[in-house]
Design a protein around this motif. Structure first.
Motif, PDB file in Angstrom:
ATOM      1  N   SER A  69     -72.142   0.564  76.759  1.00  0.00           N
ATOM      2  CA  SER A  69     -72.144   1.971  77.144  1.00  0.00           C
ATOM      3  C   SER A  69     -73.376   2.630  76.566  1.00  0.00           C
ATOM      4  O   SER A  69     -73.795   2.337  75.459  1.00  0.00           O
ATOM      5  N   GLN A  77     -70.331  10.255  83.553  1.00  0.00           N
ATOM      6  CA  GLN A  77     -68.944   9.921  83.805  1.00  0.00           C
ATOM      7  C   GLN A  77     -68.086  11.175  83.686  1.00  0.00           C
ATOM      8  O   GLN A  77     -67.387  11.395  82.705  1.00  0.00           O
ATOM      9  N   LEU A  79     -64.960  13.062  84.780  1.00  0.00           N
ATOM     10  CA  LEU A  79     -63.685  12.815  85.436  1.00  0.00           C
ATOM     11  C   LEU A  79     -63.206  14.049  86.178  1.00  0.00           C
ATOM     12  O   LEU A  79     -63.648  15.173  85.954  1.00  0.00           O
ATOM     13  N   TRP A 108     -64.080   1.740  79.395  1.00  0.00           N
ATOM     14  CA  TRP A 108     -64.838   2.356  80.490  1.00  0.00           C
ATOM     15  C   TRP A 108     -64.030   2.369  81.779  1.00  0.00           C
ATOM     16  O   TRP A 108     -64.221   3.263  82.619  1.00  0.00           O
ATOM     17  N   ARG A 111     -61.813   5.483  82.042  1.00  0.00           N
ATOM     18  CA  ARG A 111     -62.453   6.761  82.336  1.00  0.00           C
ATOM     19  C   ARG A 111     -63.338   6.739  83.577  1.00  0.00           C
ATOM     20  O   ARG A 111     -63.986   7.742  83.898  1.00  0.00           O
ATOM     21  N   MET A 112     -63.376   5.602  84.302  1.00  0.00           N
ATOM     22  CA  MET A 112     -64.275   5.530  85.455  1.00  0.00           C
ATOM     23  C   MET A 112     -63.825   6.447  86.592  1.00  0.00           C
ATOM     24  O   MET A 112     -64.646   6.950  87.357  1.00  0.00           O
ATOM     25  N   VAL A 113     -62.516   6.623  86.754  1.00  0.00           N
ATOM     26  CA  VAL A 113     -61.965   7.580  87.721  1.00  0.00           C
ATOM     27  C   VAL A 113     -60.736   8.218  87.102  1.00  0.00           C
ATOM     28  O   VAL A 113     -60.192   7.719  86.113  1.00  0.00           O
ATOM     29  N   SER A 160     -69.523   6.159  95.178  1.00  0.00           N
ATOM     30  CA  SER A 160     -69.399   6.289  93.728  1.00  0.00           C
ATOM     31  C   SER A 160     -68.190   7.163  93.397  1.00  0.00           C
ATOM     32  O   SER A 160     -67.857   8.106  94.106  1.00  0.00           O
ATOM     33  N   GLY A 161     -67.530   6.830  92.292  1.00  0.00           N
ATOM     34  CA  GLY A 161     -66.382   7.604  91.865  1.00  0.00           C
ATOM     35  C   GLY A 161     -65.108   7.299  92.630  1.00  0.00           C
ATOM     36  O   GLY A 161     -64.133   8.038  92.507  1.00  0.00           O
ATOM     37  N   ASN A 208     -69.029   3.805  88.856  1.00  0.00           N
ATOM     38  CA  ASN A 208     -67.600   4.083  88.803  1.00  0.00           C
ATOM     39  C   ASN A 208     -66.922   3.788  90.137  1.00  0.00           C
ATOM     40  O   ASN A 208     -66.379   4.668  90.792  1.00  0.00           O
ATOM     41  N   ASN A 251     -70.796   0.387  86.037  1.00  0.00           N
ATOM     42  CA  ASN A 251     -69.335   0.438  86.068  1.00  0.00           C
ATOM     43  C   ASN A 251     -68.765  -0.009  87.415  1.00  0.00           C
ATOM     44  O   ASN A 251     -68.291   0.796  88.215  1.00  0.00           O
TER      45      ASN A 251
END
Length: 552
Positions: A69, A77, A79, A108, A111-113, A160-161, A208, A251
């Protein structure tokens, strides 16, 4: 993506059509360079330091599990807010990686989504793209496909996300020791036969994103690097003629999927005509990231499709032959985590002088994209009939052995008793040809390759008397890029195959590494095959292997 004998795969203009068995669905168009632009000026968050030996592995130590990280990544990142509730019908809200491995192992992923922000495709009339747009508009989340059968007519470009998730599979496992496990996702995504379509992204800043709990029939997972390639875009030229890496994002998660029948039916995607035979650089899973890649608990199953193909080989030569045989769906790469698609750039860097041209010369200083942090490949089962089970590259913390890629508890099953009629779909095979038939192909620094198993077998060539060359269980070779530093090879068992050596091959330098408690395949060696003109083996501990080490 639609491929035909007249049109090569073009990924810059993609149309999406996803359907289930009953509703008629609306087609929607996605343009990669509209939603996910390539940037020629992108340099990526690669940073380096030199350790005491002068080798650059990266600049941030891991957390003991190979996670990487950086402040730059963490800052991006963001959320979803606690008020996000997703769509009306919702869906599962747990983090399945944490459920299997614990919350502290891969933080990770937590907290990625926002895992509780779920957009159910049923609330969008089974329109996958509309569900994804709603998730992106809310800052990201999970796009959920309940149990059922869905069909992709084009590549689906994952944003992404967003995590694309099927019906939860609970405690089902991809592998059961040396056998396929009971993993059987109830959400089935089908792609056209032998067109190498699937779930795609090549945005240099993609982050993410994940693919979870899907049964992918003919669909590949393609979380690709963004490459600077001057040629017309297709499955071959994108990486084959690439000159630089524009970025690989961060990620990336591929977890709990069953994948089968991934193939492209023409030997040369740039010229989709002639013999129907697999393109040899296809991969079921390709996941590239500058920071954090987790490919875990995936079952790459033996093909359940049967098709005959008639191919003309060595045309115009005295050895010309026409062969009718079963189409080998499983002649493809299994998991590629940061290695295969970078081959063109490696060649370009060597030719231009960005990296030295001598074998093993790639370092994080000249090729940082080859030494990404946080590469994890674990608990997967891969069935194959040619090529390589798991290929990867990555880097460690610059000082600790085994602090880089974690390749742990996977099984590779290489088909036994098959014939390789041709490697390239043009020439009749002979005894000096290679279809690789390799379990594990290592690059990078500070790898931890432990507790893996494999049943490795070579194939017969066309004359029926000789076998193809290679057939390694675990290999790190000079031709692929870098020397061997701070690696751990421990407790790998390749004893059940008719082949399966475990060795470094003609590297100039192998240092500060451990080779212990491994079992090679039948009559196969373990150790180091040296380059006689450049022999530097220093502080390598080799013990308790069967057979005993050579070259150390």
């Amino acid at each position: 993506m639609a491929l035909s004998s007249a049109v090569a795969w073009c990924a810059f203009l993609l149309r999406l059509l996803i359907s289930v068995s009953s509703p008629v669905l609306e087609a929607r168009e996605i343009r990669i360079n509209e939603h996910f632009p390539f940037r020629a000026d992108y340099s990526g968050p690669f940073r380096h330091h030199q350790n005491a030996e002068g080798m650059n592995d990266g600049d941030i130590a891991g957390n003991g599990y190979g996670e990487h990280s950086t402040t730059a990544v963490a800052a991006n990142q963001t959320l979803l807010s606690a008020s996000c509730t997703g769509s009306k019908s919702g869906g599962p809200t747990d983090n399945p990686v944490a459920s299997m491995y614990g919350n502290a192992t891969y933080p990770w992923v937590n907290r990625m989504v926002n895992w509780s922000c779920v957009f159910n495709v049923k609330d969008f009339h089974d329109d996958l793209e509309s569900a994804q747009k709603a998730a992106v508009a809310s800052g990201g989340g999970v796009v959920y496909l309940p149990a059922g059968k869905y069909t992709l007519k084009e590549n689906f470009v994952l944003a992404s996300g967003v995590v694309l998730r099927g019906e939860p599979t609970g405690t089902e496992k991809a592998r059961n020791n040396k056998e396929a496990g009971n993993l059987a996702p109830k959400t089935v995504l089908e792609c056209p036969d032998r067109e190498h379509m699937g779930i795609f992204n090549s945005d240099p800043k993609a982050m993410n994103m994940g693919v979870i709990n899907l049964d992918l029939s003919g669909c590949a997972v393609m979380l690709w690097p963004a490459l600077n390639s001057p040629s017309k875009f297709n499955l071959k030229s994108y990486f084959y003629y690439a000159t630089d890496v524009l970025g690989m994002g961060s990620n990336k998660l591929v977890f709990g999927n069953r994948i089968r029948d991934v193939s492209y039916k023409y030997p040369d995607p740039a010229s989709p005509t002639g013999n129907i035979w697999p393109y040899r650089w296809s991969a079921a899973i390709a996941a590239y990231s500058e920071n954090n890649t987790l490919v875990a608990n995936n079952l790459l199953a033996k093909s359940d499709k049967f098709a005959k193909t008639t191919i003309k080989l060595d045309v115009g030569k005295p050895t010309e032959k026409t062969v009718t045989t079963d189409y080998p769906y499983d002649n493809r790469y299994g998991i590629d985590a940061g290695q295969v698609l970078l081959g063109g750039v490696i060649g370009a860097y060597s030719k231009s002088g960005k990296c030295p041209s001598s074998p093993g010369s790639l370092t994080p200083k000249c090729a940082p994209w080859y030494f990404s942090r946080g590469v994890i490949v674990r608990d997967n089962y891969i069935y194959m009939n040619g090529r390589v089970g798991i290929s990867w590259s990555g880097g460690g913390d610059g000082k600790t052995i085994g602090s880089g890629p974690q390749i742990v508890s996977n099984h590779v099953e290489v088909a036994k008793g098959t014939t390789c009629w041709t490697v390239d779909g043009v020439h009749l095979s002979k005894g000096s040809d290679t279809n690789e038939n390799r379990g594990f192909n290592q690059e990078g620094y500070a790898n931890n390759v432990s507790a893996n198993t494999a049943n490795v077998n070579r194939q017969l060539v066309s004359d029926g008397h000789y076998t193809t060359v290679d057939g390694e269980g675990l290999l790190h070779q000079a031709a692929s890029g870098n020397d061997g530093y701070r690696n751990i090879w421990h407790g790998n068992d390749f004893s059940s195959g008719s082949s399966g050596p475990i060795f470094y091959y003609k590297l100039y330098n192998v240092e500060d590494s451990v080779i212990s408690n491994n079992i090679a395949g039948k009559d196969s060696p373990i150790g180091i095959v040296v380059d006689e003109a450049h022999h530097n083996v220093k502080n390598v501990k080799c013990s308790d292997n069967k057979p005993k080490c050579t070259g150390v």
